[in-house]
Motif scaffolding. Structure first.
Motif, PDB file in Angstrom:
ATOM      1  N   GLY A   1      14.711 -12.121   9.198  1.00 15.83           N
ATOM      2  CA  GLY A   1      15.647 -12.093   8.091  1.00 15.83           C
ATOM      3  C   GLY A   1      15.044 -11.802   6.728  1.00 15.83           C
ATOM      4  O   GLY A   1      15.756 -11.697   5.743  1.00 15.83           O
ATOM      5  N   GLN A   2      13.736 -11.656   6.650  1.00 16.15           N
ATOM      6  CA  GLN A   2      13.049 -11.399   5.383  1.00 16.15           C
ATOM      7  C   GLN A   2      12.625  -9.931   5.335  1.00 16.15           C
ATOM      8  O   GLN A   2      12.032  -9.430   6.280  1.00 16.15           O
ATOM      9  N   SER A   3      12.920  -9.248   4.232  1.00 13.37           N
ATOM     10  CA  SER A   3      12.534  -7.841   4.078  1.00 13.37           C
ATOM     11  C   SER A   3      11.109  -7.722   3.561  1.00 13.37           C
ATOM     12  O   SER A   3      10.682  -8.493   2.703  1.00 13.37           O
ATOM     13  N   PHE A   4      10.382  -6.725   4.087  1.00  9.54           N
ATOM     14  CA  PHE A   4       9.005  -6.458   3.689  1.00  9.54           C
ATOM     15  C   PHE A   4       8.820  -4.957   3.538  1.00  9.54           C
ATOM     16  O   PHE A   4       9.528  -4.172   4.166  1.00  9.54           O
ATOM     17  N   VAL A   5       7.859  -4.572   2.729  1.00  7.88           N
ATOM     18  CA  VAL A   5       7.417  -3.184   2.646  1.00  7.88           C
ATOM     19  C   VAL A   5       5.922  -3.188   2.941  1.00  7.88           C
ATOM     20  O   VAL A   5       5.170  -3.972   2.354  1.00  7.88           O
ATOM     21  N   ALA A   6       5.501  -2.346   3.861  1.00  4.63           N
ATOM     22  CA  ALA A   6       4.089  -2.223   4.209  1.00  4.63           C
ATOM     23  C   ALA A   6       3.614  -0.833   3.793  1.00  4.63           C
ATOM     24  O   ALA A   6       4.307   0.158   4.004  1.00  4.63           O
ATOM     25  N   VAL A   7       2.436  -0.794   3.190  1.00  5.69           N
ATOM     26  CA  VAL A   7       1.877   0.462   2.704  1.00  5.69           C
ATOM     27  C   VAL A   7       0.570   0.731   3.434  1.00  5.69           C
ATOM     28  O   VAL A   7      -0.266  -0.145   3.585  1.00  5.69           O
ATOM     29  N   ASN A   8       0.410   1.972   3.885  1.00  7.70           N
ATOM     30  CA  ASN A   8      -0.839   2.386   4.496  1.00  7.70           C
ATOM     31  C   ASN A   8      -1.809   2.724   3.375  1.00  7.70           C
ATOM     32  O   ASN A   8      -1.793   3.810   2.820  1.00  7.70           O
ATOM     33  N   GLY A   9      -2.654   1.765   3.030  1.00  9.01           N
ATOM     34  CA  GLY A   9      -3.588   1.953   1.922  1.00  9.01           C
ATOM     35  C   GLY A   9      -4.920   2.523   2.343  1.00  9.01           C
ATOM     36  O   GLY A   9      -5.818   2.663   1.527  1.00  9.01           O
ATOM     37  N   GLY A  10      -5.090   2.807   3.613  1.00 10.05           N
ATOM     38  CA  GLY A  10      -6.344   3.359   4.090  1.00 10.05           C
ATOM     39  C   GLY A  10      -7.282   2.281   4.603  1.00 10.05           C
ATOM     40  O   GLY A  10      -7.011   1.083   4.492  1.00 10.05           O
ATOM     41  N   PRO A  11      -8.411   2.691   5.164  1.00  6.95           N
ATOM     42  CA  PRO A  11      -9.320   1.758   5.828  1.00  6.95           C
ATOM     43  C   PRO A  11     -10.016   0.777   4.886  1.00  6.95           C
ATOM     44  O   PRO A  11     -10.522  -0.252   5.331  1.00  6.95           O
TER      45      PRO A  11
END
Length: 128
Positions: free
Chosen positions: A26-36
């Motif tokens: 029920g909680q919204s998240f945003v995930a970013v591919n920031g690299g290794p």
């Protein structure tokens, strides 16, 4: 929201996913591919508040399977290295009880546990 594009600034090939939005419990998240160079550590973790021991056991088992690792005090890492704490409702109140002896006993008991045992924590808190 699912952004794809020229992921070169993040170190990925063109067309790689750069950011995704998802909902967990029920909680919204945003995930970013920031690299290794950006890895998971305990600086960001998730806490799961459980109604009973059955829920504690369920989440603990699910998150530690397939390469996850148990840790102390209800903490664990899932198979991706994400840090979680699986805790029962009422634990915070026991840890911050107005009676310092109750709080101290509960804290010592929690420090000795991996997966938290609600019955044992309540027993120790009560002084039994």
């Amino acid at each position: 929201m699912d952004f794809t594009g020229p992921a070169q600034p993040c170190g990925g090939p063109a067309g790689s996913v750069v950011a995704v939005e998802f909902t967990a419990n029920g909680q919204s998240f945003v995930a970013v591919n920031g690299g290794p160079e950006f890895t998971f550590d305990e600086a960001v973790s998730f806490q799961i508040l459980c109604a009973d021991q059955e829920e504690v056991d369920h989440y603990w088992a699910g998150l530690t399977e397939n390469g996850g690792a148990p840790g102390p005090c209800g903490w664990l890492k899932d198979r991706f290295g994400v840090s979680w704490q699986v805790i029962p409702e009422g634990l915070v109140e026991m840890l911050y009880d107005a009676d310092p002896a109750k709080a101290a006993r509960t804290t010592r008991a929690m420090y000795a546990m991996g997966k938290l045992d609600i019955a044992e924590l309540k027993k120790v808190h009560a002084g039994e």
